[in-house]
Design a protein around this motif. Sequence first.
Motif, PDB file in Angstrom:
ATOM      1  N   ALA A  82      13.642  -2.996  28.351  1.00 12.42           N
ATOM      2  CA  ALA A  82      14.590  -2.015  28.585  1.00 12.42           C
ATOM      3  C   ALA A  82      15.821  -2.580  28.609  1.00 12.42           C
ATOM      4  CB  ALA A  82      14.403  -0.979  29.814  1.00 12.42           C
ATOM      5  N   ASP A  83      16.923  -1.803  28.183  1.00 10.89           N
ATOM      6  CA  ASP A  83      18.429  -2.406  28.474  1.00 10.89           C
ATOM      7  C   ASP A  83      18.580  -2.508  30.001  1.00 10.89           C
ATOM      8  OD1 ASP A  83      18.464  -2.286  25.806  1.00 10.89           O
ATOM      9  OD2 ASP A  83      19.617  -0.571  25.622  1.00 10.89           O
ATOM     10  N   LEU A  84      18.422  -1.511  30.768  1.00 12.15           N
ATOM     11  CA  LEU A  84      18.557  -1.595  32.354  1.00 12.15           C
ATOM     12  C   LEU A  84      17.674  -1.195  32.928  1.00 12.15           C
ATOM     13  CD1 LEU A  84      20.986  -1.600  34.321  1.00 12.15           C
ATOM     14  CD2 LEU A  84      21.499   0.794  33.894  1.00 12.15           C
ATOM     15  N   VAL A  85      17.309  -1.753  34.101  1.00  8.67           N
ATOM     16  CA  VAL A  85      16.301  -1.280  35.240  1.00  8.67           C
ATOM     17  C   VAL A  85      16.804  -1.288  36.509  1.00  8.67           C
ATOM     18  CG1 VAL A  85      13.813  -1.930  36.164  1.00  8.67           C
ATOM     19  CG2 VAL A  85      14.447  -2.021  33.866  1.00  8.67           C
ATOM     20  N   VAL A  86      16.661  -0.375  37.064  1.00  7.25           N
ATOM     21  CA  VAL A  86      17.353   0.018  38.577  1.00  7.25           C
ATOM     22  C   VAL A  86      16.097   0.031  39.548  1.00  7.25           C
ATOM     23  CG1 VAL A  86      18.446   1.734  40.092  1.00  7.25           C
ATOM     24  CG2 VAL A  86      19.121   1.412  37.589  1.00  7.25           C
ATOM     25  N   MET A  87      16.239  -1.016  40.426  1.00 10.71           N
ATOM     26  CA  MET A  87      15.207  -1.094  41.463  1.00 10.71           C
ATOM     27  C   MET A  87      15.513  -0.255  42.775  1.00 10.71           C
ATOM     28  SD  MET A  87      13.509  -3.334  39.574  1.00 10.71           S
ATOM     29  CE  MET A  87      12.400  -4.021  40.710  1.00 10.71           C
ATOM     30  N   GLU A  91      11.716   2.331  48.169  1.00  8.06           N
ATOM     31  CA  GLU A  91      11.027   3.495  47.838  1.00  8.06           C
ATOM     32  C   GLU A  91       9.680   3.066  46.810  1.00  8.06           C
ATOM     33  OE1 GLU A  91      13.189   7.273  46.901  1.00  8.06           O
ATOM     34  OE2 GLU A  91      14.687   6.260  47.636  1.00  8.06           O
ATOM     35  N   ASN A  92       9.774   1.926  46.671  1.00  3.25           N
ATOM     36  CA  ASN A  92       8.589   1.273  45.591  1.00  3.25           C
ATOM     37  C   ASN A  92       8.843   2.262  44.364  1.00  3.25           C
ATOM     38  OD1 ASN A  92       6.579  -0.164  44.794  1.00  3.25           O
ATOM     39  ND2 ASN A  92       4.811   1.009  45.531  1.00  3.25           N
ATOM     40  N   PHE A  93       9.906   2.230  43.830  1.00  2.67           N
ATOM     41  CA  PHE A  93      10.408   3.175  42.553  1.00  2.67           C
ATOM     42  C   PHE A  93      11.398   2.410  41.840  1.00  2.67           C
ATOM     43  CE2 PHE A  93      12.543   6.621  40.469  1.00  2.67           C
ATOM     44  CZ  PHE A  93      11.473   7.666  40.305  1.00  2.67           C
ATOM     45  N   VAL A  94      11.210   2.678  40.366  1.00  8.61           N
ATOM     46  CA  VAL A  94      11.972   2.016  39.620  1.00  8.61           C
ATOM     47  C   VAL A  94      12.561   2.875  38.552  1.00  8.61           C
ATOM     48  CG1 VAL A  94      11.104  -0.247  39.711  1.00  8.61           C
ATOM     49  CG2 VAL A  94      10.164   1.392  38.040  1.00  8.61           C
ATOM     50  N   LYS A  95      13.575   2.717  37.997  1.00  9.92           N
ATOM     51  CA  LYS A  95      14.109   3.559  36.653  1.00  9.92           C
ATOM     52  C   LYS A  95      14.626   2.666  35.548  1.00  9.92           C
ATOM     53  CE  LYS A  95      16.272   7.762  38.642  1.00  9.92           C
ATOM     54  NZ  LYS A  95      17.498   8.652  38.654  1.00  9.92           N
ATOM     55  N   GLU A 116      10.690   6.399  34.470  1.00 11.92           N
ATOM     56  CA  GLU A 116      10.835   6.356  35.800  1.00 11.92           C
ATOM     57  C   GLU A 116       9.468   6.247  36.123  1.00 11.92           C
ATOM     58  OE1 GLU A 116      12.594   9.683  37.984  1.00 11.92           O
ATOM     59  OE2 GLU A 116      14.450   9.854  36.495  1.00 11.92           O
ATOM     60  N   TYR A 117       9.273   5.323  37.506  1.00 15.80           N
ATOM     61  CA  TYR A 117       7.891   5.195  37.818  1.00 15.80           C
ATOM     62  C   TYR A 117       7.637   5.117  39.382  1.00 15.80           C
ATOM     63  CZ  TYR A 117       3.174   3.040  38.446  1.00 15.80           C
ATOM     64  OH  TYR A 117       1.866   2.982  38.982  1.00 15.80           O
ATOM     65  N   ASP A 118       6.820   5.779  40.120  1.00 17.88           N
ATOM     66  CA  ASP A 118       6.664   5.663  41.432  1.00 17.88           C
ATOM     67  C   ASP A 118       5.217   4.737  41.687  1.00 17.88           C
ATOM     68  OD1 ASP A 118       6.051   5.983  43.922  1.00 17.88           O
ATOM     69  OD2 ASP A 118       6.965   7.906  43.973  1.00 17.88           O
ATOM     70  N   GLY A 119       5.466   3.738  42.293  1.00 14.84           N
ATOM     71  CA  GLY A 119       4.380   2.985  42.430  1.00 14.84           C
ATOM     72  C   GLY A 119       3.511   3.457  43.585  1.00 14.84           C
ATOM     73  N   ASN A 120       4.120   4.108  44.616  1.00 20.78           N
ATOM     74  CA  ASN A 120       3.151   4.583  45.592  1.00 20.78           C
ATOM     75  C   ASN A 120       2.108   5.627  45.097  1.00 20.78           C
ATOM     76  OD1 ASN A 120       4.502   3.289  47.434  1.00 20.78           O
ATOM     77  ND2 ASN A 120       5.813   4.740  48.005  1.00 20.78           N
ATOM     78  N   THR A 121       2.464   6.686  44.149  1.00 22.80           N
ATOM     79  CA  THR A 121       1.794   7.702  43.635  1.00 22.80           C
ATOM     80  C   THR A 121       1.169   7.366  42.263  1.00 22.80           C
ATOM     81  OG1 THR A 121       3.670   8.791  42.532  1.00 22.80           O
ATOM     82  CG2 THR A 121       3.179   9.485  44.965  1.00 22.80           C
ATOM     83  N   GLN A 122       1.704   6.244  41.773  1.00 25.43           N
ATOM     84  CA  GLN A 122       1.258   5.831  40.504  1.00 25.43           C
ATOM     85  C   GLN A 122       1.599   6.932  39.242  1.00 25.43           C
ATOM     86  OE1 GLN A 122      -2.669   3.679  40.310  1.00 25.43           O
ATOM     87  NE2 GLN A 122      -2.812   4.234  42.392  1.00 25.43           N
TER      88      GLN A 122
END
Length: 578
Positions: A82-87, A91-95, A116-122
Motif C-alpha cells: 500500500a502507499d500508506l498503512v496506519v497501525m 486495538e490490534n487493528f490496521v488501515k 481495514e483489518y481487525d486482528g482480534n476478530t479476523q
Amino acid sequence: MRIFLFLFILFSTLTFAQDKPTPVQRDPFLQNPVKNQPQKSNLNNKVKIIHADEIKKDTKYDGNRYLIGNVQIEHQGSILTADLVVMYDEENFVKAIGNTKLQNTDGSVITASEMEYDGNTQKGVARKNVVLNDPKGTVIKTETMYYDRASNLAYYNTGGTINDGKSTTYSKSATYNLANRTINLTDNVRIEDKDYILDGINVVQNQNTNIVDINGPTTITNRKNPKNRIFTEKGTHNLNTKESFLNKNSRIYYNDKILTGDKMYYNQLSGFGTATGNVTLDDPLEKRYLKGGYGEIFEKKDSAMMTKGPYAVKILEKDSIYFAAEKILSYQKLDSTKIKKSYLRAFKKARIYKSNAQGRADSIAFNETDGVMHMYKDPILWSGEKQVTGDKVEVYSNTQTENIDSIKVIGNGFAISKADSLNMKDEFNQVKGKLMAVYYEGKDIKEIKVIGNAQAITYDDDFNEKTKQNERLGITLSSCGIIGSLFEQQQLQIISCSIGSQSSTYPMSKIGPDKKKFPDFNWNTKDRIRKWQDILVDTPNYEEIKYESADTLFNQAQEIIDKQKAAEEAKKPKRVRR
C-alpha cells in the motif's frame, strides 16, 4: 482460497512507544465484541515489515504509527502492499490507504483503494474499486467488500459483478464461501453468458460445478429468442450443460407454448423436457392445451407427448373438442407445400367429445390446421340419436364455422338412428355398405350415401293432416349397389337405390323382429360419451337402455295365424289306431 488473509495484521509486537493514542473509528462490521481489547502477544504470529520508505508517529493519525511509501508487510506468506498503512497497536487493528493489494499464498489477490483489518476478530473491509481475483479465474468487483477470515466468508451489499470467463453475475448482495467456492446471491440477481440470462432474487452459485440453486422467483431467458424461457421458484440450473431441475410453480416457455408441472426437467441445449404431477401443455396459438400426469416436450421437433390420464382440449369459439387416450402426441411439421400444420394423435382407447359428435376408437389422428380427423380400429361415432361405425372413420370439419362438414367411412360402414327419438320403442333405421359418406347440415346429419353392397332398413311414416301426427306405414328393406338417403325432421328417407335395386315394404304386421335389424346391429348406449367428463375414463359404463318392444301388430297377426292354423288342424280327420 483465503481472501484478506491476515489483512493489515496488527503490529502489536513492534516496540515503538506511544502516549495513549486515540482509538480507531471502526466500520460497524469491525466492531470488537469487547471494546479496545488488545490482542494477546503471540510471537509465532508476528508480522514482518518488508519495506517502508518512512515510519512516523505524530498527531496526524491521533498518535498512532504510520508507514509511508512502497509499504510491504508479510505474514505467513501473504503480502500486503500500500502507499500508506496506519497501525493501531492497542486495538490490534490496521488501515491501509492507496493502491492497496493483498496477495495470498493460495494465489488469490485483492486490490482496492482502502483496506481495514481487525486482528482480534479476523474481519476485514476493502473499499473503493475492490477487485478479488480467484486463482481459478473468477473475478469479483464491488465498491465495498467485507471479509470474515474465521468463517472464510467474503461478501458485499452495495452491488457487484462476478466473472468466471464464461458468465458474468450481477447482484446487489453476495456472500462468497471461500472454502467450497459457493456464492449466495440476493437482490436483483442476474447471471449472463453468451446464450442465456438468469434473473432472480436469491440464488446460490457453485463456482466449482457451475450449478445454481434457485430460491425464489427466477427466469432463465434465451438471448436469441427471448420468448423461450424458464420460470421457477425452486430448483437448480447447470450453467455448463444448461440443464434445469424445477420443483415449484415452474413454467417452460418454448415455441409459443407453455409447459407446467409439479416437477420438471429441461435441457436448453437439446430442447428436451419432462414434467410430472399436474402437467399442462398450453398452446395459445393453436387454442389447445394438454393435461396429464406425465409429459415430454421436444423443442427442436416442435412436438410433445402426454401420458398418465392425459386429455386434450381444442378451444373453439363456439364449441370445443375434447380428446383422451392412454397417450397423446402433439406436433407441428411442414406439409408438401411447405405450410406449417399442427397435428394431434391419441393412442389406445381414444375418446373424443364435441357437443354434436362423440366418438371412440383405438386411435385418433387429428389435423388441427385442416380440420381432418382419422379414427382407426373399431371406431364408433355418435351424433344426436345417430351412430356410425366402420373399419375406419374420417371426419372433415370446416375450420371457419367450426362445424363438421362430412364423415367418410371406409370398410363396413354402418349407420344407425332411432326411428323416433321421442319414444323408447325398439325401432332403428339402418344403412350399411362398403363405403359410406355422411353429410352434415349445420350441426345435424342431413344425408347418407352408401356405395358397394348397400343395404337399408327404414321405417316409413306418413303425416296425417287430420291428426297432425305421423302414422306408421311399415318397414322397407332395400338392397342395391348405391343408396342415397336423406334425414327429414329426423326421419330417414331413401331417396335413391340404384344398381341392382331390390326393395320391399312390409306392413308392421308382416315383419318380425328378426328382419328389423341386421345381424351385426350394434347400437351402443353403455359406452356412449354423453358429457365431456366421460372421456376421462375408459368407459362411463352407463346402464344399457332397455327399449320397448314394437312388435305388437306382428304378434297379434301371428296370434291370428296361429289360431287359424290350429282350427284347420282341428278339422282334419284324425286317424284312429285299431
